[in-house]
Each structure stands twice: as structure tokens, then as C-alpha cells.
Design a protein around this motif. Structure first.
Motif, PDB file in Angstrom:
ATOM      1  N   PRO A   1      20.394  40.609  26.150  1.00 30.57           N
ATOM      2  CA  PRO A   1      20.820  39.798  27.698  1.00 30.57           C
ATOM      3  C   PRO A   1      21.503  38.170  27.489  1.00 30.57           C
ATOM      4  O   PRO A   1      22.223  37.954  26.651  1.00 30.57           O
TER       5      PRO A   1
ATOM      6  N   ARG B   1      24.442  48.439  33.479  1.00 30.59           N
ATOM      7  CA  ARG B   1      23.542  47.524  32.957  1.00 30.59           C
ATOM      8  C   ARG B   1      23.887  45.841  32.049  1.00 30.59           C
ATOM      9  O   ARG B   1      25.114  46.339  31.629  1.00 30.59           O
ATOM     10  N   THR B   2      23.865  44.968  32.794  1.00 28.59           N
ATOM     11  CA  THR B   2      23.976  43.381  31.812  1.00 28.59           C
ATOM     12  C   THR B   2      24.207  43.533  29.981  1.00 28.59           C
ATOM     13  O   THR B   2      22.752  43.800  29.671  1.00 28.59           O
ATOM     14  N   ASP B   3      25.226  43.581  29.630  1.00 24.20           N
ATOM     15  CA  ASP B   3      24.521  43.485  28.263  1.00 24.20           C
ATOM     16  C   ASP B   3      26.154  42.320  27.368  1.00 24.20           C
ATOM     17  O   ASP B   3      26.867  42.177  27.988  1.00 24.20           O
TER      18      ASP B   3
ATOM     19  N   ASP C   1      26.156  32.702  30.771  1.00 24.03           N
ATOM     20  CA  ASP C   1      25.908  32.076  31.834  1.00 24.03           C
ATOM     21  C   ASP C   1      26.320  31.716  32.824  1.00 24.03           C
ATOM     22  O   ASP C   1      27.300  31.553  33.821  1.00 24.03           O
TER      23      ASP C   1
ATOM     24  N   ASP D   1      19.871  49.177  39.174  1.00 20.34           N
ATOM     25  CA  ASP D   1      18.626  49.749  39.080  1.00 20.34           C
ATOM     26  C   ASP D   1      18.547  50.695  40.867  1.00 20.34           C
ATOM     27  O   ASP D   1      17.957  51.532  40.543  1.00 20.34           O
TER      28      ASP D   1
ATOM     29  N   LYS E   1      23.014  39.028  37.054  1.00 15.40           N
ATOM     30  CA  LYS E   1      21.884  38.987  37.265  1.00 15.40           C
ATOM     31  C   LYS E   1      22.075  40.483  36.086  1.00 15.40           C
ATOM     32  O   LYS E   1      22.567  40.688  34.748  1.00 15.40           O
ATOM     33  N   ASP E   2      21.158  41.268  36.350  1.00 22.41           N
ATOM     34  CA  ASP E   2      21.676  42.978  34.720  1.00 22.41           C
ATOM     35  C   ASP E   2      22.011  43.574  35.302  1.00 22.41           C
ATOM     36  O   ASP E   2      22.265  44.668  34.719  1.00 22.41           O
ATOM     37  N   THR E   3      23.149  42.927  36.603  1.00 28.66           N
ATOM     38  CA  THR E   3      24.947  43.845  36.429  1.00 28.66           C
ATOM     39  C   THR E   3      25.696  43.616  36.232  1.00 28.66           C
ATOM     40  O   THR E   3      26.095  42.107  36.641  1.00 28.66           O
TER      41      THR E   3
END
Length: 359
Positions: free
Chosen positions: A14, A129-131, A20, A37, A155-157
Motif C-alpha cells: 500500500p 493496481r497501485t503498488d 501519498d 476494478d 487511490k488503488d489505481t
């Protein structure tokens, strides 16, 4: 060989609050209308084959009529944010020609093909996906390689621009045998430099399909450059060999070309040149890379086992006992970059002193 060299599965880490904030400060963070997603809601797919009717390991996905318009509009918006001012003014000139999904590898990206309907020019971008480790890899490539990278995180992208070039495996198979002897010598030089650059900044898994060869016509000859295109294995693996492309069997022909075309002294010279260039980029990046390294030092992007193994192997290679004190993979990276910078500054200072003595 690679099963023993590489871990079976790398988790996605994450993004920390500090990372961030860094992304926001340097305009890497932007609100986007679609997430990774959302693209997984495809209703069917077909296999994508290459010109030789071989499976590319990509599938072309399609969506229900209900979802398609919304997805197309959102992808056009993402293209505008990535390449333009983010407005809707250019949407009328764009068409989403294809959405492809890769079933191979860790990141499982979507590849989006966008075409300008006025002139049929097209380009690609990728949605993943974010890593956190991949983001560090992208940022380090942007600052420490000869190339700039354009990407966005929300976010997660993760959105990445396409890196143009000939896939390394395809080049080695189809084009390398046709290269002239001077071209092979120049490619050998570039592979030595690429190998050194990956090791210095701990970018792993540079098998031939994870980098591209970029040919540039210069007067009466072609100049080749090598660019990484996959940053999934930044600072994760514990074995030092993973960060040296020369040890992957897929690069065997490139390694043999180095052996056949370059003398040992030339190899050492090109390694020194690359270390010096990376050191100069570290110095010129100033606060930006300092901030990134400070954040990475406190982040979790690998396992305790991998950290222990890598710091031991790099400590042995450099004879620097400070590596044994590292707690995180970010600290190993930071110390490795400091090692390169210090050596460069020590050599530069020695040259200045010698020149003054002569004068």
C-alpha cells in the motif's frame, strides 16, 4: 533457473501517507473517473495473437452495451488528464480502439489503445493496481535514468504512459541476427550500462520481455538504447543477481555479445561511465530524490528475509559494513545510492587536486 532466482509471488504494497503526500506535491496524484476494478467487469474476451499467430498472453476484453459508453468516456478522460489539460474538448476526436488484459505476471495490467479519428494516430496507456514498490521504481527511473516518465496515481489505481520500443525478446529473436557488427558492439555497450543502472538502483527482473530496445537514426547509422518498461520488482527481492540482467537466461545472447564485442577494460569503462551519470543525476535531483529516499527508508516494500539477504550480499560486494545496519529495503537502497555518489565525489575531488598540483 528463474524459479530459484525469483520469489514466486510479490505482494502489492500500500501507498503510505508520506508517499501519498509526495505524489501530490510533485503532481503525480490526480483524481480519475475510473478504477482498475471497474475494468474487471468485462463480459467476455478473445485471445490476442501476434503477426505469427502466436499467443501474446494478452486477451482483448469487451463490455456490455450498458457499461461500454461509460467506460469509453472515462478512458478518454484519463487520456486527457495524462497527456493534455484534462478537459473534455478533445474527446470528440478520440476513440477507444481496444482494451486488453494481460493474464501473465504480477501486475496484470490493462492496456488501453486510444486512436485520434482525424489522422488515425494512436497511442497506449496502462491501468494497474497501485503498488508502492512500483511507484518507487517509476520515480527512480524518472530521476536516475536518461528518460522521463509520465504516470498518475489515484487511490488503488495506477496509470502509466506507454514506453515505445521493440520488446527485448522480439528484438533478440528477430532483429539482433540482422544487426551489423558495429551495431552489435554498440548494443553490447548499452547492455553493460543498462545492467549497471539496474543494479545501482535495485530494479529487478529485467528479463528480455521487461525492457525495450529503442533505435534512433543518427546521420548514417542507428543508435540503440535500452529502456526498462516494468518496475514491479523495485527493491523487493533478496538475491543481488535479480538486479543484474546479465544473470537471466532470456538475456543470454546479449551477454554473449558483450563477451564477443567488448574487452574487459571497455566493460569497466562503461560501468564507470554509468555510475558517474547516475551520481550526477542524484546530485542534480537534489531535494526531490532526498524526499523520496527518506520516505522509502521508513516504508515496507519487502520481507525481512529479503532485506537480510540483500544487505548481506551488497555489503560483501562493496566491503561496506554499514549495510549490516539496514532495517528496511529503503535503507539498503539509500546506502547503495550514497555509495555511488560518494565514490563519484571522491574521484572528482581527486582529479581537482591532481589538476591543481600540475598547475
Amino acid at each position: 533457473m528463474e524459479e530459484r532466482l525469483m520469489s514466486k509471488k510479490k505482494p502489492a504494497y500500500p501507498v503510505s501517507k508520506a508517499l501519498d503526500d509526495y505524489l501530490k506535491h510533485y503532481n503525480r496524484k490526480s483524481e480519475i473517473p475510473i478504477f482498475y476494478d471497474d475494468l474487471l467487469r468485462f463480459s467476455g474476451s478473445v485471445v490476442v495473437y501476434d503477426n505469427n499467430d502466436e499467443d501474446t498472453l494478452w486477451i482483448r476484453v469487451y463490455y456490455s452495451e450498458f457499461d461500454r459508453k461509460e467506460i469509453d468516456d472515462s478512458l478518454k478522460k484519463v487520456y486527457s488528464i495524462l497527456h493534455s489539460d484534462g478537459s473534455n474538448n478533445i474527446h470528440q476526436y478520440l476513440n477507444v480502439d481496444a482494451v486488453d488484459f494481460c493474464t501473465f505476471g504480477n501486475s496484470k495490467p490493462f492496456r488501453i489503445k486510444i486512436r485520434n479519428i482525424l489522422n488515425d494516430n494512436f497511442t497506449y496507456f496502462y491501468i494497474k493496481r497501485t503498488d508502492a514498490s512500483r511507484i518507487y521504481g517509476l520515480e527512480l527511473e524518472h530521476m536516475l535514468s536518461p528518460y522521463n516518465l509520465n504516470f498518475l496515481v489515484y487511490k488503488d489505481t495506477l496509470i502509466e504512459e506507454h514506453i515505445a520500443g521493440i520488446p527485448g525478446d522480439e528484438f533478440i529473436r528477430n532483429m539482433l541476427p540482422k544487426c551489423s557488427e558495429p551495431e552489435k558492439a554498440q548494443l553490447a555497450k548499452e547492455f553493460v550500462k543498462f545492467n549497471e543502472r539496474c543494479m545501482i538502483r535495485l530494479l529487478g527482473d529485467m528479463r528480455s520481455y521487461n525492457y525495450v530496445i529503442v533505435p534512433t537514426h543518427d546521420f548514417d547509422h542507428v543508435v540503440y538504447k535500452i529502456r526498462a518498461i516494468d518496475f514491479d520488482q523495485q527493491c523487493f527481492e533478496g538475491k543481488l543477481k535479480v538486479y543484474r540482467p546479465q544473470f537471466f537466461k532470456e538475456n543470454y545472447q546479449m551477454v554473449e555479445m558483450v563477451r564477443n564485442k567488448l574487452l574487459r577494460d571497455s566493460v569497466d569503462q562503461y560501468k564507470l561511465e554509468e555510475r558517474s551519470m547516475v551520481a550526477k543525476r542524484i546530485l542534480s535531483s537534489r531535494n526531490r530524490i532526498k524526499k523520496l529516499r527518506a520516505i522509502c527508508k521508513e516504508d515496507t516494500i519487502s520481507t525481512e528475509e529479503n532485506i537480510a539477504l540483500l544487505k548481506d550480499q551488497i555489503g560483501t560486494l562493496t566491503s561496506d559494513s554499514n549495510f549490516s545496519k539496514c532495517r528496511t529495503m529503503g535503507e539498503v537502497l539509500d546506502l547503495a545510492l550514497n555509495f555511488v555518489r560518494r565514490n563519484y565525489e571522491d574521484v572528482s575531488m581527486k582529479q581537482i587536486i591532481e589538476q591543481n598540483i600540475k598547475i
